[in-house]
Enzyme design. Structure first.
Site, mmCIF file in Angstrom:
data_model
loop_
_atom_site.group_PDB
_atom_site.id
_atom_site.type_symbol
_atom_site.label_atom_id
_atom_site.label_comp_id
_atom_site.label_asym_id
_atom_site.label_seq_id
_atom_site.Cartn_x
_atom_site.Cartn_y
_atom_site.Cartn_z
ATOM 1 N N ASP A 149 12.841 -19.241 -39.925
ATOM 2 C CA ASP A 149 13.704 -18.501 -39.000
ATOM 3 C C ASP A 149 14.122 -17.151 -39.577
ATOM 4 O OD1 ASP A 149 15.109 -18.215 -36.624
ATOM 5 O OD2 ASP A 149 16.126 -20.150 -36.784
ATOM 6 N N GLU A 182 10.782 -15.151 -35.575
ATOM 7 C CA GLU A 182 11.486 -13.879 -35.768
ATOM 8 C C GLU A 182 11.896 -13.307 -34.424
ATOM 9 O OE1 GLU A 182 11.006 -9.455 -36.081
ATOM 10 O OE2 GLU A 182 9.901 -10.954 -34.949
ATOM 11 N N TRP A 183 11.696 -14.112 -33.387
ATOM 12 C CA TRP A 183 12.166 -13.831 -32.013
ATOM 13 C C TRP A 183 11.527 -12.610 -31.350
ATOM 14 C CZ3 TRP A 183 17.078 -13.327 -35.195
ATOM 15 C CH2 TRP A 183 17.421 -14.566 -35.759
ATOM 16 N N GLY A 184 10.446 -12.099 -31.937
ATOM 17 C CA GLY A 184 9.766 -10.958 -31.309
ATOM 18 C C GLY A 184 10.378 -9.609 -31.645
ATOM 19 N N ASP A 204 15.591 -17.312 -27.906
ATOM 20 C CA ASP A 204 15.484 -18.762 -27.663
ATOM 21 C C ASP A 204 15.344 -19.092 -26.169
ATOM 22 O OD1 ASP A 204 15.961 -18.841 -30.357
ATOM 23 O OD2 ASP A 204 17.678 -20.194 -30.241
HETATM 24 C C1 GLA Z 1 17.287 -20.004 -33.984
HETATM 25 C C2 GLA Z 1 15.888 -20.398 -33.538
HETATM 26 C C3 GLA Z 1 15.951 -21.741 -32.816
HETATM 27 C C4 GLA Z 1 16.536 -22.801 -33.737
HETATM 28 C C5 GLA Z 1 17.904 -22.362 -34.251
HETATM 29 C C6 GLA Z 1 18.421 -23.273 -35.345
HETATM 30 O O1 GLA Z 1 18.114 -19.749 -32.906
HETATM 31 O O2 GLA Z 1 15.338 -19.417 -32.716
HETATM 32 O O3 GLA Z 1 14.672 -22.125 -32.359
HETATM 33 O O4 GLA Z 1 15.654 -23.027 -34.808
HETATM 34 O O5 GLA Z 1 17.865 -21.042 -34.783
HETATM 35 O O6 GLA Z 1 19.669 -22.886 -35.833
#
Ligand code: GLA
Length: 392
Positions: A149, A182-184, A204
């Site tokens: 993450d 890394e969410w993009g 997410d």
């Molecule tokens: C981030 C990630 C999620 C999850 C949470 C856990 O938000 O994007 O998919 O793993 O952390 O805390």
């Protein structure tokens, strides 16, 4: 245009960016499994994970191709005097190694979670400065998959941070699928293939059809829209990851979950179930184990589908080339009322006078040969999903 030429053209249009791809030999098709986060968040324990693994086998999900059991955040509590990561001794009383052994004994694989920064998103110790030590520990435990993450990374550079963990995993001597989360933010589709096997492309996922969350998060339609234009970066061993499945978590209708699952298959997305496998309705079970839809996701060409039609009144058409000169076609109705959606062969790159066999992957029915176009009645927020196979 001849069929041969057409498919050569399609292969060219869909060709992935293979330069500098990580070659750890893993994830040749999008990884499939289960992850604890979407349903259970920080409420993880060895009992929960054992039960999920057992359900995976009992429900037939293992037979349908699901393989990785991934513990997400909050399994870890501290580091010992030598800096080794310590699992929660109450919730994971037998330790991670024993749990991984059990998961392996069921014919499944074990995944775990950490973070590139100082702390995870849940405030547990991250891997920063401990990458090689953690990777060696995971290997000793028998870990097969790492989700990494991006919380609490301060001024860290994403490509270099993920490259460090990639090298640490390679050095551990154990084959471990590397899932970049890394969410993009730093456009990981541009560098992710060199670092990992899959990379999150967005914030997410939320268990809702559409709409952004207040602080973060996005509904299924919002996430799908964010995948348009990055298809060419996916391929065997390196996948765009639009986040884990919400199928069965209660926030959407069965029709919407069917659409969510079908879209993930068209996107060649990792299929990580995120629900309570022990308590799913037959309807949800049938969605998650639809082998014809899963086969589209897992097709060996590894080409991500593309949206070829997007109308303002909510009718989308997606197409994904499959091995064996066939095409998966998805008709998606985003509108509030039922609609008939028509796909023209020209939108699929087929000649209008061409005849093609059409099979419905949710009805599990051959619909016969069609020429020029095909129409289906599609419920509000629903899909029709077909394989179209041009005749010789
Ligand atoms: C981030 C990630 C999620 C999850 C949470 C856990 O938000 O994007 O998919 O793993 O952390 O805390």
């Amino acid at each position: 245009m001849s069929r041969k030429l057409l498919f050569a053209l399609a292969s060219f249009l869909f060709a992935g960016n293979l330069a500098h791809a990580l070659d750890n030999g893993l994830a040749k098709t999008p990884p499939m499994g289960w992850n604890s986060w979407n349903k259970f968040a920080c409420n993880v324990s060895e009992d929960l994970v054992r039960q999920a693994a057992e359900s995976m086998v009992k429900t037939g999900m293992k037979d349908a191709g699901y393989q990785y059991i991934v513990i997400d955040d909050c399994w870890q509590v501290s580091r010992d005097g030598e800096g080794n990561i310590v699992a929660d001794p109450v919730r994971f009383r037998s330790g991670i190694k024993a749990l991984a052994d059990y998961v392996h004994s069921l014919g499944l694989k074990m995944g775990i979670y950490s973070d590139a920064g100082s702390l995870t998103c849940g405030g547990r110790p991250g891997s920063r400065g401990h990458e090689f030590q953690d990777a060696r520990q995971y290997a000793r435990w028998g870990i097969d998959y790492l989700k990494f993450d991006w919380c609490n990374t301060s001024t860290q550079d994403a490509p270099s941070s993920y490259a460090t963990m990639r090298d640490a995993l390679a050095d551990s001597g154990r084959p471990i699928v590397f899932s970049i989360c890394e969410w993009g933010n730093a456009e990981p589709w541009l560098w992710g293939a060199g670092a990992g096997n899959l990379w999150r492309t967005t914030t997410d996922i939320l268990d809702r059809w559409e709409g952004k969350g207040e602080k973060y998060g996005a509904g299924v339609m919002d996430i799908v829209d964010m995948q348009v234009g990055i298809e060419q970066y996916a391929g065997p061993g390196h996948w765009n990851d639009p986040d884990m499945l919400e199928v069965g978590n209660g926030g959407m209708t069965a029709t919407e979950y069917r659409s969510h699952f079908s879209l993930w298959a068209m996107l060649a997305a990792p299929l990580m179930a995120g629900n309570d496998l022990d308590h799913m309705t037959p309807e949800i079970h049938d969605i998650l184990t639809n082998k014809e839809v899963i086969a589209v996701d897992q097709d060996s060409l590894g080409l991500e589908g593309r949206r070829v039609h997007h109308s303002s009144d909510g009718q989308d058409i997606w197409v994904k080339p499959l091995d064996g000169h066939a095409l998966a076609v998805l008709l998606l109705n985003r509108a509030a009322r039922d609609e008939t959606i028509t796909v023209r062969w020209s939108e699929l790159g087929l000649a209008a006078d061409h005849s093609a066999a059409v099979r419905d992957l949710w009805e599990h029915k051959d619909l016969g040969a069609k020429t020029g176009e095909f129409s289906a009645a599609v419920p509000s927020h629903g899909v029709a999903m077909m394989v179209v196979k041009p005749g010789e």
